[in-house]
Design an enzyme around this catalytic site. Structure first.
Site, PDB file in Angstrom:
ATOM      1  N   GLY A 146       0.814  -1.215   0.000  1.00  0.00           N
ATOM      2  CA  GLY A 146       0.000   0.000   0.000  1.00  0.00           C
ATOM      3  C   GLY A 146       0.844   1.259   0.000  1.00  0.00           C
ATOM      4  O   GLY A 146       0.567   2.212  -0.735  1.00  0.00           O
ATOM      5  N   CYS A 147       1.891   1.266   0.807  1.00  0.00           N
ATOM      6  CA  CYS A 147       2.755   2.443   0.899  1.00  0.00           C
ATOM      7  C   CYS A 147       3.538   2.659  -0.386  1.00  0.00           C
ATOM      8  O   CYS A 147       3.782   3.797  -0.791  1.00  0.00           O
ATOM      9  CB  CYS A 147       3.691   2.323   2.096  1.00  0.00           C
ATOM     10  SG  CYS A 147       2.794   2.295   3.667  1.00  0.00           S
ATOM     11  N   THR A 148       3.923   1.563  -1.044  1.00  0.00           N
ATOM     12  CA  THR A 148       4.612   1.678  -2.323  1.00  0.00           C
ATOM     13  C   THR A 148       3.674   2.266  -3.369  1.00  0.00           C
ATOM     14  O   THR A 148       4.051   3.184  -4.112  1.00  0.00           O
ATOM     15  CB  THR A 148       5.144   0.303  -2.774  1.00  0.00           C
ATOM     16  OG1 THR A 148       6.081  -0.157  -1.785  1.00  0.00           O
ATOM     17  CG2 THR A 148       5.817   0.375  -4.130  1.00  0.00           C
TER      18      THR A 148
ATOM     19  N   ALA B  52       3.224   6.008  -2.605  1.00  0.00           N
ATOM     20  CA  ALA B  52       4.440   6.772  -2.920  1.00  0.00           C
ATOM     21  C   ALA B  52       4.621   6.905  -4.432  1.00  0.00           C
ATOM     22  O   ALA B  52       4.979   7.974  -4.930  1.00  0.00           O
ATOM     23  CB  ALA B  52       5.663   6.105  -2.291  1.00  0.00           C
TER      24      ALA B  52
END
Length: 157
Positions: free
Chosen positions: A48-50, A53
């Site tokens: 999710g964070c990738t 970003a």
């Protein structure tokens, strides 16, 4: 769940100075005179964070055209942030808040629901900060996917 501090439009954005992925200090005051998107995410390199970003990376031109810089903050150490930024070709600063002090001051760390359980952790949050350092928009519990596109659609003129 205990109530935690949340920022609202018009609040002074809490000041911070944190190390970036190369260990260099970056302060919110570095952005005075410019608008900035400050977003908090749980962990570099997770799916999710990738996705989030990379959405910011791919939208950096549109955000810049709208007058916004971007800063991402997580509890990861600078070394992990450097590897994440290099692996994903990120074109904005990632800051390290290992003691989670800044996360807490912005209301982005605390109790949250995770798969039906209450846990303590990073609350995925995004803030628009105006050139005077005031919160223009505060969004908590945002979704990793589609958030940046929604943000672009809703940017205040």
């Amino acid at each position: 769940m205990t109530e935690q501090k949340r920022l609202s439009p018009g609040d002074q954005a809490p000041a911070f100075t944190l190390p970036d992925s190369e260990g260099k200090p970056v302060s919110l005051s570095d952005y005075l005179g410019r608008s900035v998107v400050v977003y908090f995410y749980p962990a570099a390199g997770t799916p999710g964070c990738t996705k989030q970003a990379c959405d910011f990376r791919d939208s950096i031109g549109d955000l810049a055209t709208s007058g916004y810089d971007v800063v991402g903050i997580s509890p990861d150490k600078p070394e992990k942030l450097a590897a994440f930024a290099a692996a994903e070709g990120l074109n904005f600063p990632l800051l390290s808040d290992v003691d989670r002090k800044v996360l807490a001051e912005w209301g982005a760390f605390g109790e949250k629901q995770n798969y039906g359980r209450t846990v303590l952790g990073v609350i995925r949050s995004t803030f628009l900060v105006d050139p005077e350092g005031k919160v223009k928009k505060a969004m908590y519990n945002v979704r990793a996917t589609g958030h940046v596109a929604k943000l672009l659609r809703e940017l205040p003129a």
